[in-house]
Design an enzyme around this catalytic site. Structure first.
Site, short mmCIF file in Angstrom:
data_model
loop_
_atom_site.label_atom_id
_atom_site.label_comp_id
_atom_site.label_asym_id
_atom_site.label_seq_id
_atom_site.Cartn_x
_atom_site.Cartn_y
_atom_site.Cartn_z
N LYS A 236 0.83 -1.08 0.10
CA LYS A 236 0.10 -0.03 -0.06
C LYS A 236 1.10 1.36 0.13
O LYS A 236 1.20 1.75 1.08
CB LYS A 236 -1.13 -0.05 1.25
CG LYS A 236 -1.99 0.84 1.06
CD LYS A 236 -3.01 0.62 2.28
CE LYS A 236 -4.07 1.76 2.55
NZ LYS A 236 -4.93 1.82 1.38
N1 PPE Z 1 -7.86 -1.17 -2.86
C1 PPE Z 1 -7.42 -0.09 -2.85
C2 PPE Z 1 -6.52 0.34 -3.84
C3 PPE Z 1 -7.36 0.72 -1.41
O1 PPE Z 1 -6.59 1.95 -1.58
C4 PPE Z 1 -8.10 0.37 -0.43
C5 PPE Z 1 -8.23 0.96 0.73
C6 PPE Z 1 -8.71 -1.06 -0.39
C7 PPE Z 1 -8.49 -1.79 -1.51
C8 PPE Z 1 -9.42 -1.58 0.55
O2 PPE Z 1 -8.51 -1.99 1.56
P1 PPE Z 1 -8.75 -2.11 3.05
O3 PPE Z 1 -9.08 -0.75 3.71
O4 PPE Z 1 -7.83 -3.02 3.72
O5 PPE Z 1 -10.14 -3.00 3.23
N2 PPE Z 1 -8.06 2.44 0.51
C9 PPE Z 1 -7.84 3.18 1.68
C10 PPE Z 1 -7.28 4.64 1.48
C11 PPE Z 1 -8.64 5.50 0.63
C12 PPE Z 1 -8.25 6.94 0.70
O6 PPE Z 1 -8.74 7.44 -0.02
O7 PPE Z 1 -7.10 7.35 1.08
C13 PPE Z 1 -8.84 3.12 2.68
O8 PPE Z 1 -9.91 2.81 2.52
O9 PPE Z 1 -8.66 3.53 3.86
#
Ligand code: PPE
Length: 316
Positions: free
Chosen positions: A159
Site C-alpha cells: 500500500k
Molecule cells: N484497494 C485499494 C486500492 C485501496 O486503496 C483500499 C483502501 C482497498 C482496496 C481496501 O483495503 P482495506 O481498507 O484494507 O479494506 N483504501 C484506503 C485509502 C482510501 C483513501 O482515499 O485514502 C482506505 O480505505 O482507507
C-alpha cells in the site's frame, strides 16, 4: 472539502500540534512517492472507542515497508501503540487513522539509500467516503480507462503512496464524467478494483471477488466480508471476472476501510440488477456494521479498545 482537524499528530515518537506536523520540501517522499501507509477506522462502541483489525493493518504496513526495503525505526507494537495513543490523546470516539512511513529529508535523487525513514500517525474524523447517501442508496460508477499497474511494474500488495497516482487518474476521470468512482481493469482487461476499494459481485446468490493476481490490494475489509459471508451461509469464491459480468450481475458492492460496504447500483449507466440496493449487500452491511460497532459479540477478536489515557512514554 477541508478535513476536520484533531489536536495532535504523532511524529517519530512525539506528539506535535496538528499545524506543526510538517516535512521539508526536499524530502524524498515528495519527489518520488516513497511512502507506504495504512487507513484504519476506529468506531464508537458501547465500551468506548475501538479500532477495527489494528494488528492486521500494522502487519500490512510492515509488509509494504519490507517490499520497499524501508527499515522502520519502530516496532509494529510501537506503531500499534501510537495508533491507540493518537486516538486517545485527541479524545476521539469515531475516527480514521492514517499511519504513514516515508523517506524523509537527506538528499534529492532517486537512489533512496541513506534517506531517513520517518513515521507518523494522525487520527481525525472522516465521514462517508462516497457521499452521505452512498451507504443507503448506492453509487453510480464507470469502468476507468486507466488500467491498474501490471504486476511487474508496481507491487499491488504494497500500500504505497506511488500506487495512488494511478488511483488519482481513475478518480479524476470518474468525477469529471459525473460518477462517484471508477472501477479499474488490470492490464489483461479483467476486473481489478476501485481507485480506493475492493469489489464484490453477487451472481445467483453467490459472492465473487477478484483474486490477488488481478492487481488488487489485499483488502482487510475484503477479508472481513469473505469471512462474514461464509458465516452467513453464502457461497463465496475468488474469480477472474470479465468486465461484462458487472453488467449482468445481480448486485455489486465496494469494500474498504474508508468506503466500508457501499452498494454499487449502476455501472457505465446500466443499472445493476433492478438498480436498487440488493438483499445480499444489505445482509453483508448488517453483519459488518454489527461487528465494527460492537453491537454483536466480537467473536473474531477484531476490535482493540482504546485506553482512556495515553501511555506515559508517548506523552510529549
Ligand atoms: N484497494 C485499494 C486500492 C485501496 O486503496 C483500499 C483502501 C482497498 C482496496 C481496501 O483495503 P482495506 O481498507 O484494507 O479494506 N483504501 C484506503 C485509502 C482510501 C483513501 O482515499 O485514502 C482506505 O480505505 O482507507
Amino acid at each position: 472539502m477541508a478535513m476536520t482537524k484533531s489536536e495532535k499528530i504523532w511524529m517519530n515518537g512525539q506528539f506535535v500540534p496538528w499545524d506543526d506536523a510538517k516535512v521539508h520540501v526536499l524530502s524524498h517522499v515528495l519527489h518520488y512517492g516513497s511512502s507506504v501507509f495504512e487507513g484504519i477506522r476506529c468506531y464508537a462502541t458501547k465500551q468506548g472507542p475501538a479500532i477495527f483489525r489494528l494488528g492486521e493493518h500494522i502487519e500490512r504496513l510492515a509488509y509494504s515497508s519490507k517490499i520497499y526495503r524501508m527499515k522502520v525505526p519502530f516496532s509494529s507494537e510501537q506503531i500499534e501503540r501510537a495508533c491507540l495513543d493518537t486516538v486517545a490523546v485527541n479524545g476521539l470516539q469515531e475516527c480514521y487513522i492514517r499511519p504513514l512511513v516515508y523517506r524523509g529529508y537527506a538528499h534529492v535523487g532517486v537512489n533512496p539509500v541513506g534517506t531517513p525513514i520517518d513515521v507518523m500517525v494522525a487520527a481525525y474524523p472522516w465521514g462517508k467516503y462516497l457521499g452521505d447517501d452512498a451507504l443507503t442508496k448506492g453509487v453510480s460508477v464507470k469502468i476507468g480507462t486507466w488500467a491498474r499497474m501490471a504486476p511487474n511494474t508496481l507491487p499491488a500488495m504494497a500500500k504505497a503512496g506511488g500506487n495512488y497516482l494511478n488511483s488519482q487518474l481513475l478518480k479524476l476521470e470518474a468525477v469529471e464524467d459525473g460518477y462517484a468512482e471508477a472501477i479499474a481493469l488490470d492490464t489483461n482487461g479483467y476486473i481489478s478494483e476501485g481507485s480506493g476499494e475492493n469489489l464484490f459481485v453477487v451472481m445467483k446468490g453467490e459472492l465473487v471477488t477478484p483474486p490477488m493476481h488481478n492487481s488488487i490490494l489485499a483488502g482487510i475489509t475484503r477479508d472481513t466480508v469473505l469471512r462474514l459471508a461464509r458465516e452467513l451461509g453464502y457461497s463465496v469464491r475468488e474469480m477472474v471476472m470479465p468486465r461484462e459480468l458487472l453488467y449482468v450481475a445481480d448486485e455489486v458492492f465496494f469494500t474498504g476501510t474508508a468506503v466500508e460496504v457501499t452498494p454499487v447500483t449502476a455501472v457505465d449507466r446500466l443499472p445493476v440488477g433492478n438498480g436498487e440496493v440488493g438483499p445480499v449487500t444489505r445482509a453483508i452491511q448488517n453483519a459488518f456494521f454489527g461487528i465494527v460497532k460492537g453491537e454483536v459479540p466480537d467473536r473474531h477478536g477484531w476490535l482493540t479498545r482504546v485506553p482512556r489515557s495515553v501511555a506515559a512514554s508517548a506523552k510529549a
